[in-house]
Design an enzyme around this catalytic site. Structure first.
Site, PDB file in Angstrom:
ATOM      1  N   HIS A  83      -1.230  -5.655   1.508  1.00 41.14           N
ATOM      2  CA  HIS A  83      -2.344  -6.447   1.635  1.00 41.14           C
ATOM      3  C   HIS A  83      -2.380  -7.606   0.833  1.00 41.14           C
ATOM      4  O   HIS A  83      -1.235  -7.783  -0.257  1.00 41.14           O
ATOM      5  CB  HIS A  83      -3.543  -5.665   0.740  1.00 41.14           C
ATOM      6  CG  HIS A  83      -4.445  -5.074   1.980  1.00 41.14           C
ATOM      7  ND1 HIS A  83      -4.836  -3.722   1.853  1.00 41.14           N
ATOM      8  CD2 HIS A  83      -5.297  -5.592   2.865  1.00 41.14           C
ATOM      9  CE1 HIS A  83      -5.571  -3.601   2.813  1.00 41.14           C
ATOM     10  NE2 HIS A  83      -6.015  -4.588   3.366  1.00 41.14           N
ATOM     11  N   CYS A 119      -7.707  -2.227   8.417  1.00 39.54           N
ATOM     12  CA  CYS A 119      -6.240  -2.427   7.572  1.00 39.54           C
ATOM     13  C   CYS A 119      -5.777  -0.849   7.877  1.00 39.54           C
ATOM     14  O   CYS A 119      -4.523  -0.710   8.003  1.00 39.54           O
ATOM     15  CB  CYS A 119      -6.095  -2.928   6.572  1.00 39.54           C
ATOM     16  SG  CYS A 119      -6.294  -4.918   6.677  1.00 39.54           S
ATOM     17  N   GLU A 135       0.769  -1.309  -0.018  1.00 37.19           N
ATOM     18  CA  GLU A 135       0.168   0.013   0.097  1.00 37.19           C
ATOM     19  C   GLU A 135       0.704   1.372   0.079  1.00 37.19           C
ATOM     20  O   GLU A 135       1.848   1.229   0.669  1.00 37.19           O
ATOM     21  CB  GLU A 135      -0.896   0.015   1.463  1.00 37.19           C
ATOM     22  CG  GLU A 135      -1.979  -1.269   1.440  1.00 37.19           C
ATOM     23  CD  GLU A 135      -2.760  -0.953   0.337  1.00 37.19           C
ATOM     24  OE1 GLU A 135      -2.863  -0.018  -0.388  1.00 37.19           O
ATOM     25  OE2 GLU A 135      -3.664  -2.104   0.138  1.00 37.19           O
TER      26      GLU A 135
END
Ligand code: PCA
Length: 199
Positions: free
Chosen positions: A158, A136, A73
């Site tokens: 992820h 998250c 991310e």
């Protein structure tokens, strides 16, 4: 030592692929922490563990079903907003993670370089621009905020559904837990080299 976090299952799943993969990577220089899928509580547990262990790097992981590879991310946002309840039954819509905090925080390890390191192992990986607005993202934002005045590399990765979940999601991409573990290990190795960590 590197702190590697993952989450318990959520959303009716019986496993969380990030948890299965992270547990398989436990060794002396990798400490693992499995977090509850709960706004606030998971972030506080991660921050407490960081203060206690003072790790050289922090890699948080979680499941993003539907993605077609492992996705480092790039950004966490100061927003909790999802129609899905967390595992305590709480629904947040347009709430901040941290009142008055910055709108977004950027990963402290290059998402692009991590994706490339995973691809070099023959495992599908690509950068994601947003960790979502669920738990998250809550953890990624809070961990980045906790470490903002340090030089500790930290960020979030992820992972897709694993093959054990494929029966429930016949049309979605799925990866073996072995490949997810290999991909996360490639990320760990890349971070060790890129930041010269001597664990
Ligand atoms: N994935 C969810 C929360 C826990 C997990 O593994 C998310 O993407 O927010």
């Amino acid at each position: 030592m590197i702190l590697l976090t993952a989450f318990e299952p959520f959303g009716g799943e019986s496993v969380n692929p990030a948890e299965l993969a992270v547990r398989s990577l436990e060794e002396s220089s990798i400490r693992t922490l499995i977090l509850p899928v709960e706004y606030g509580r998971a972030a506080r547990m991660a921050a407490d563990e960081i203060r206690r262990l003072q790790p050289h790097a922090v890699i948080c992981t979680g499941q993003a079903g539907g993605r077609k590879g492992i996705t480092p991310e790039k950004y966490a946002f100061n927003l909790r907003s999802s129609s899905s309840p967390d595992n305590a039954g709480k629904i947040c819509l347009d709430d901040p993670v941290l009142s008055g905090g910055p709108e977004k925080l950027e990963s402290r390890f290059g998402a692009e370089a991590i994706a490339k390191a995973i691809q070099r192992k023959g495992i599908p990986a690509y950068v994601s621009e947003s960790a979502g607005r669920f738990v998250c993202n809550d953890v990624m934002y809070s961990v980045l905020y906790e470490l903002k005045d340090t030089s500790v590399p930290a960020g979030f990765i992820h992972v897709p559904f694993c093959t054990e979940q494929a029966a429930r999601h016949p049309d979605a991409f799925a990866m073996s837990v072995g490949d997810i573990s290999k991909g996360l290990l490639a990320a760990v190795e890349h971070i060790k080299t890129a930041f010269g960590l001597d664990l």
